[in-house]
Structures are given as C-alpha cells and as structure tokens.
Design a protein around this motif. Structure first.
Motif, PDB file in Angstrom:
ATOM      1  N   LYS A 181      11.982  -3.116   6.344  1.00 44.14           N
ATOM      2  CA  LYS A 181      10.837  -2.203   6.547  1.00 44.14           C
ATOM      3  C   LYS A 181      10.607  -1.232   5.614  1.00 44.14           C
ATOM      4  N   GLN A 182      11.649  -0.533   5.368  1.00 43.10           N
ATOM      5  CA  GLN A 182      11.655   0.492   4.460  1.00 43.10           C
ATOM      6  C   GLN A 182      11.382   0.101   3.221  1.00 43.10           C
ATOM      7  N   GLN A 183      11.823  -1.122   2.724  1.00 42.74           N
ATOM      8  CA  GLN A 183      11.551  -1.784   1.271  1.00 42.74           C
ATOM      9  C   GLN A 183      10.108  -1.986   1.292  1.00 42.74           C
TER      10      GLN A 183
ATOM     11  N   SER B  76       5.014  -0.942  -0.551  1.00 40.45           N
ATOM     12  CA  SER B  76       3.582  -0.293  -0.425  1.00 40.45           C
ATOM     13  C   SER B  76       3.149   0.853  -1.050  1.00 40.45           C
ATOM     14  N   LYS B  77       4.044   1.925  -0.709  1.00 42.36           N
ATOM     15  CA  LYS B  77       3.891   3.137  -1.369  1.00 42.36           C
ATOM     16  C   LYS B  77       3.795   2.877  -2.911  1.00 42.36           C
TER      17      LYS B  77
ATOM     18  N   ARG C 214       0.769   3.990  -5.248  1.00 41.51           N
ATOM     19  CA  ARG C 214       1.203   4.898  -6.502  1.00 41.51           C
ATOM     20  C   ARG C 214       0.684   3.952  -7.863  1.00 41.51           C
ATOM     21  N   LEU C 215       1.127   2.718  -7.760  1.00 39.87           N
ATOM     22  CA  LEU C 215       0.739   2.101  -9.118  1.00 39.87           C
ATOM     23  C   LEU C 215      -0.878   1.935  -9.176  1.00 39.87           C
ATOM     24  N   ALA C 216      -1.706   1.918  -7.820  1.00 37.81           N
ATOM     25  CA  ALA C 216      -2.938   2.028  -8.108  1.00 37.81           C
ATOM     26  C   ALA C 216      -3.586   3.163  -8.309  1.00 37.81           C
ATOM     27  N   VAL C 217      -2.755   4.238  -7.966  1.00 39.06           N
ATOM     28  CA  VAL C 217      -3.126   5.873  -8.217  1.00 39.06           C
ATOM     29  C   VAL C 217      -3.035   5.809  -9.863  1.00 39.06           C
TER      30      VAL C 217
END
Length: 395
Positions: free
Chosen positions: A114-116, A121-122, A126-129
């Motif tokens: 889940k954390q992974q 997802s984060k 961030r890649l999207a940002v």
C-alpha cells in the motif's frame, strides 16, 4: 638282637635313634602340615567370608544399581513425558509464532504494498508536477526568447517599457489623474502625464530608455569593449536627458521635474553602481531616474495626495452627512424613550392584571370550600353588578 649301626665319620648313629629322629621329624612335619592346613582353612574361611561379604556388597551394589536404574528409568520416562508435552507446547507455540509472523508478514507486505502504491502515486503526481513545471519552463524559455526578440527591437522594446509603466500607473491612480500619450502645447506626446491635486501642471513620465548600449556593456568580453560600451551609455543617457528637458519642460504646463522610467531593476542597479556621474547630471537637469519599484513608490505617494485632496474636497459633503446622521440619532433616541415609556406602562398593566388574577383565584377557592362572610354575601349582587360594569367598561 643286633642293632644296625651307621657310621658317619666319627659319629655312630643307631637305627633306633634314626627312627626316633624320623618320627620326630614326621611329627614336626605333621604338626607343620596341620598348622599349614589350619591356616589354609582359616584363610579359605576368611576368603570365603570375604567373598561372601563381597558378594553381599556386590548384591547390595547391584540392588542399588537396579534401584538407580529404576529411578533413572522413571526419570527418563518423566523427562520423556515432559519433553513430549514441552515438545507439543513448543510445536504449538512455534506454530502460533509462525502463524503470527505470517500474519504480520502479510500485514507488513500489504502495508508495504500500500505504501509503495501510495509512494508510486505520489511519485506519479510529482512527475506530473515536474512535467507541468518542465512545460512551464519550456514556455518560460520561449517567453524569454520572445522577450529577447522584443528587447532587440527598439519599437517593441519601447512598447514593453510603456506597458510596464502604464500597468504601474493604472494600478495606483484613478483614471482622471493621469493620461497616456497626452499631447502638449508644443506638439510633443510624452508617454504619461500625471496631474497632482491643487496643481494644473502635469508630471511627465518618459519610458523610452536606451537599452542597446547596456546590452553591449554587459556582453563586453574585454576592457576595451567595456570602455567603449560605457562611453556609449554615457552618450546615449545624456542625449536622452537633454531630449526630455527640451521637449517636456514647458513653463506653466508641466512640472519642473520629470521621471525617466527604467524597465528593469538590474539596469537601474548598473546605473547606480557604474554611472553615478550620469545619474547626478540627470538630477541637476531635474530628471529623476526611477526603476519599477521606485515608480510604484512614487505612484503610492501620489495616490495618498490624491486621496487627501479628495477628502478635503468632500469635507463639506461629509459634514452634511454627519449632521443628518446626528439628526437621525436624535430621532432614534426620542423614539426609544417613547418605546421605553410604553414598556413601563405595559409592565404596570401586567402587574395590575396579575393582582386581579390572584384575587379572583382566592375568591374561587373560597367559593369552592363554601367559606362566605355574611357581609360579603349581602354585598355580593351589588359587587357582581359593579364588577360587570367595570368589565364592560374595560371591554
């Protein structure tokens, strides 16, 4: 009877003596053999007793060993049983621990997964940002290239400086306090004219700043090129100062001071650091060189002057409105006093109604318990008639 005689040298031994000697010797031998036999029997008896004692001790030791063996066997059985139960407990505990570890491992793997996934997802966010930032950076690079193209052209550069100056002035002053491209009496058109309160003369702001020489000064690779670029800057600046003084200083129409707008803080810093003599000459010519931040500060000061002037102009209107407000407050106070009087009268009426209600309640209880006074019974009809008239009067 002849006795045989043995002769040994000079000694003569008879057979009798010899027989007696042999008999004594035999007796001695017999006695010796008896003693030896007795001793042998005694030793045999002692040996037998010793053997019996040893056999008894051996039997005791064997019995002790048998007892110890039995005890050891019992202890081994007990230990086997204990080890069996402990082994079963150990197996059960190990199984529980394994189940717990498997459960925790499953939970840990689930939480880790889940954390992974959250981290992924984060990371994707961030890649999207980063992609958006990279796109913005690309757009900014294009805008910078466009800005460089704008600054390379005199007309577009003048439009850029004019736009920054107009934005600062338009954000700080009301629309009737300034004008862009206003035509003066000598047919010149400054970039901006600002009218201060109480003075009909306008303050001229010029945004046509010579930028080519500053570009050469910054891009100079050697001392000679830098010196030539600095000389060109001094010449262009002094020429522009002279043009502003000749075109925009009209007695009675414009202020004795004009503003030269520099569209970048870095250029203003270079002027203040390397060309202080040019700045001083411009000041002596009553021309103040301002950067965007200094122009914004000057516009704020002008805004305060305009606001104060409008407040002074509107002072009479404010006094009239305050007087009307005081009249309204006095009327409100009068009406509140009347309303307070009505409230007090209403409270007195409610108190009288409560007194009458208490009397009626007491009289009703006396009627219920048939407790009448003779005087009250005689005066009853008249009292009822009087109360009826009072009630009709109240109605």
């Amino acid at each position: 009877m002849n006795v045989p005689v043995l002769t040994f040298g000079s000694t003569v031994v008879t057979w009798v003596e010899l027989a007696l000697g042999m008999a004594g010797l035999a007796l001695i031998l017999l006695f010796t053999l008896t003693i030896l036999l007795f001793r042998a029997r005694r030793e045999q008896a002692i040996a037998e007793a010793t053997s019996a004692e040893r056999a008894r001790e051996m039997d005791d030791k064997v019995a002790e060993l048998a007892r110890i063996h039995a005890e050891m066997t019992g202890r081994m059985q007990t230990m086997a049983e204990v080890f069996g139960s402990r082994q079963s407990d150990f197996v059960r505990l190990l199984s529980e621990r394994m189940d717990g570890m498997q459960h925790r491992l499953g939970q840990g793997l689930e939480a880790s997964t889940k954390q992974q996934s959250e981290n992924l997802s984060k990371l994707n966010e961030r890649l999207a940002v980063i992609d958006v930032a990279q796109k913005n950076l690309t757009d900014l690079t294009g805008e910078i290239v466009g800005l460089r193209d704008i600054l390379a052209n005199k007309q577009t550069r003048g439009a850029y400086g004019q736009g920054r100056m107009e934005a600062i002035v338009r954000d700080g002053l009301p629309s009737d306090a300034f004008a862009f491209q206003h035509t003066l009496s000598n047919r010149t058109r400054p970039d901006c004219v600002v009218w201060l309160p109480g003075d009909e003369r306008g303050l001229v702001i010029d945004a046509k700043f010579p930028l080519e020489s500053f570009t050469q000064f910054r891009d100079a690779s050697g001392d000679e090129a830098r010196t030539r670029a600095a000389a060109r800057i001094r010449g262009d600046m002094l020429t522009h100062v002279k043009d502003i003084a000749e075109k925009y200083f009209i007695p009675g129409e414009t202020q004795d001071v004009a503003l030269m707008f520099v569209p970048a803080e870095s250029i203003y810093a270079d002027l203040a650091e390397y060309f202080d003599d040019v700045v001083q000459k411009a000041h002596r010519a009553h021309i103040v060189i301002v950067s965007p931040s200094l122009l914004a500060l000057a516009i704020q000061v002008m805004q305060g002057l305009v606001r104060d002037a409008r407040i002074r102009e509107e002072a009479r209107v404010i006094q009239t409105e305050v007087r009307k407000l005081l009249d309204d407050v006095e009327r409100l106070s009068t009406r509140v006093s009347k309303l307070d009087t009505h409230f007090r009268q209403a409270q007195e009426d409610v108190a009288q109604i409560k007194t009458s209600t208490d009397k009626i309640e007491k009289r009703g209880r006396r009627i219920e318990t048939l407790e009448f006074d003779k005087g009250e019974s005689a005066e009853g009809p008249d009292l009822l008639q009087t109360q009826g008239r009072s009630l009709r009067a109240v109605e």
